[in-house]
Enzyme design. Structure first.
Site, short mmCIF file in Angstrom:
data_model
loop_
_atom_site.label_atom_id
_atom_site.label_comp_id
_atom_site.label_asym_id
_atom_site.label_seq_id
_atom_site.Cartn_x
_atom_site.Cartn_y
_atom_site.Cartn_z
N ASP A 11 0.85 -1.19 0.00
CA ASP A 11 0.00 0.00 0.00
C ASP A 11 0.88 1.24 0.00
O ASP A 11 1.62 1.49 0.96
CB ASP A 11 -0.88 -0.05 1.26
N ASP A 101 -3.55 2.42 -5.77
CA ASP A 101 -2.30 2.44 -5.00
C ASP A 101 -2.11 1.27 -4.05
O ASP A 101 -1.27 1.34 -3.15
CB ASP A 101 -2.19 3.76 -4.23
N GLU A 102 -2.88 0.20 -4.18
CA GLU A 102 -2.67 -0.94 -3.29
C GLU A 102 -3.02 -2.26 -3.96
O GLU A 102 -3.83 -2.31 -4.89
CB GLU A 102 -3.46 -0.78 -1.99
#
Length: 417
Positions: A11, A101-102
């Site tokens: 993350d 983003d993860e």
DNA sequence: TCTGGGGTCCTAGGACCC
DNA sequence: TCTGGGGTCCTAGGACCC
């Protein structure tokens, strides 16, 4: 040798803000916020003051007077995030990206190549730092949910490994809000019953857990506590609904306001559907009044639509129905359109035989009117592909007045259709 | 000076069918 | 005259996540 966890959750930390600090070194180490009227992302330096995403800009400034607002470089975000994801792909083909983003990684088949999960986690972190220049936190555990909790605990810029057998010792002291699915409302409910930690939650009897959290979440918490959580990492599927919304400040709930906004939203939604050769049967609108109370109205059609004008009309009828149920509300603050019940749209749409005109001829695909509208959309789409989106179509004055977020930011949040 | 935009999932009630 | 139980679909509201 002790057993190793096999699921990682990676993350990126305060992603948008970190990218801004990467692009402009003068911003590093300083509290910054991407956005203006509303905070779209805050750096860790700003979060320390209580600044967080979704917060009104003036409120953020109040909390942190030295806060610097920066305009987002939205087109860079996707590109940079994709490079990070490519690093993850180097360690296993089993990567499930869950947002820009993860991602989850199943590294059970990679340990003979790269070493145990904790080694892989550190390699990911140092490569992302060295090659892209961003901090990324990693959690490792036996299940997805737990790996996600671990990465949250690891933030900022850290790694937490939950070794098999130590799950409860790790989880029990943590606040319940770290569990996926327990947000502010549920947290408050639990706190009223003296439950603040995962341990306290897990200790409460199963039926009261169910009563408090509902069947599904209750079962999830039990599973998490018993370490029987989901561990399958699967490729991310296509979206099951498409929508668009626009905050309007405070506007009169009149047709001259509503119609152009709905036209604009329908244009976005239907355009995305057509671009992916999809269509949907259920149209849902959301109307938020000036007092922030929101209602929804939906209608399921006997056939799927992807036509801008048709979607506009269905949405308009739904909004009117919502408004007439709340005649006391004279002002609205948001309109939204969403289309679900999606199906693949064969491109031969136009070749369908023309049926005798039914009353709802306009919305029936393949009908004379429906075919005309379809053809209009095809032309608009073609012009846009060639000359850009702004070349033709709605440019709502109502919307531009209120200056919401840039389209590039919207696109970041879009899911694959 | 109130509070963005993209989504997913759950719950509960009602209609309808077998 | 009164009545079961299961399944599916639809609608509305709402919590939650990034």
């Amino acid at each position: 040798m002790r057993p190793s966890p096999t699921i990682l959750h990676a993350d990126l930390d305060a992603f948008y803000a970190s990218v801004e600090q990467l692009l402009d070194p003068s911003l590093r180490g300083r509290p910054i916020a991407v956005g203006g009227g509303v905070v779209l992302a805050a750096s860790y330096e700003a979060k320390r003051y209580g600044v967080s995403g979704g917060m009104a800009g003036w409120r953020a400034k109040q909390l942190c007077p030295q806060l610097t607002f920066v305009h987002g470089h939205f087109s860079d975000y996707q590109r940079i995030a994709d490079r990070v994801m490519a690093v993850l792909d180097d360690f296993t083909p089993l990567v499930q990206r869950i947002s820009i983003d993860e991602a989850f990684l199943d590294v059970s088949g990679s340990v003979h190549l790269f070493g145990p999960a904790e080694v892989i986690g550190e390699q990911i972190r140092s490569r992302v730092r060295a090659e892209i220049g961003l901090p990324i936190s990693v959690g490792a555990a036996r299940t997805k949910h737990l790996a996600k909790v671990a990465s949250q605990v690891a933030k900022p810029d850290g790694m937490v490994v939950v070794h098999p057998g130590h799950e409860r010792a790790f989880l029990d002291p943590l606040p319940v809000g770290l569990i996926w699915g327990i947000g502010p409302v549920t947290q408050k409910k639990l706190a009223e019953r003296g439950i603040r930690t995962v341990g306290e939650l897990a200790a409460s009897p199963n039926d009261s857990l169910r009563a408090l959290l509902g069947q599904v979440l209750g079962a999830k918490v039990s599973a998490l506590a018993a370490n029987e959580d989901e561990r399958r990492v699967q490729p991310t599927g296509r979206a099951s609904s498409v929508g668009a919304q626009s905050a309007l400040g405070r506007r009169a709930a009149t047709p001259d306001v509503i119609r152009p906004v709905l036209g604009h939203l329908a244009d976005r939604v239907a355009g995305r559907l057509r671009a992916k050769h999809r269509a949907g049967r259920t149209v849902t609108v959301r109307v938020r009044f000036a007092n922030m109370r929101a209602v929804t109205r939906s209608r399921t059609l006997p056939f799927a639509i992807a036509t801008t004008l048709t979607l506009t009309e269905v949405a308009e009828a739904l909004v009117h129905s919502a408004l007439s149920d709340h005649a006391g509300e004279r002002h609205i603050s948001l309109l939204a359109i969403s289309v679900s019940n999606l199906v693949d749209q064969p491109v031969l749409q136009l070749e369908l035989p023309l049926a005798p005109a039914p009353p709802d001829d306009a919305i029936r695909p393949g009908s004379r009117l429906g075919a005309t509208r379809w053809a209009v959309d095809q032309s608009v789409d073609a012009v846009r592909r060639r000359f850009g989106h702004a070349a033709v179509g709605y440019a709502s004055i109502v919307l531009s007045e209120h200056a919401s977020v840039p389209d590039a930011f919207r696109e970041l949040a879009e899911h694959e259709l």
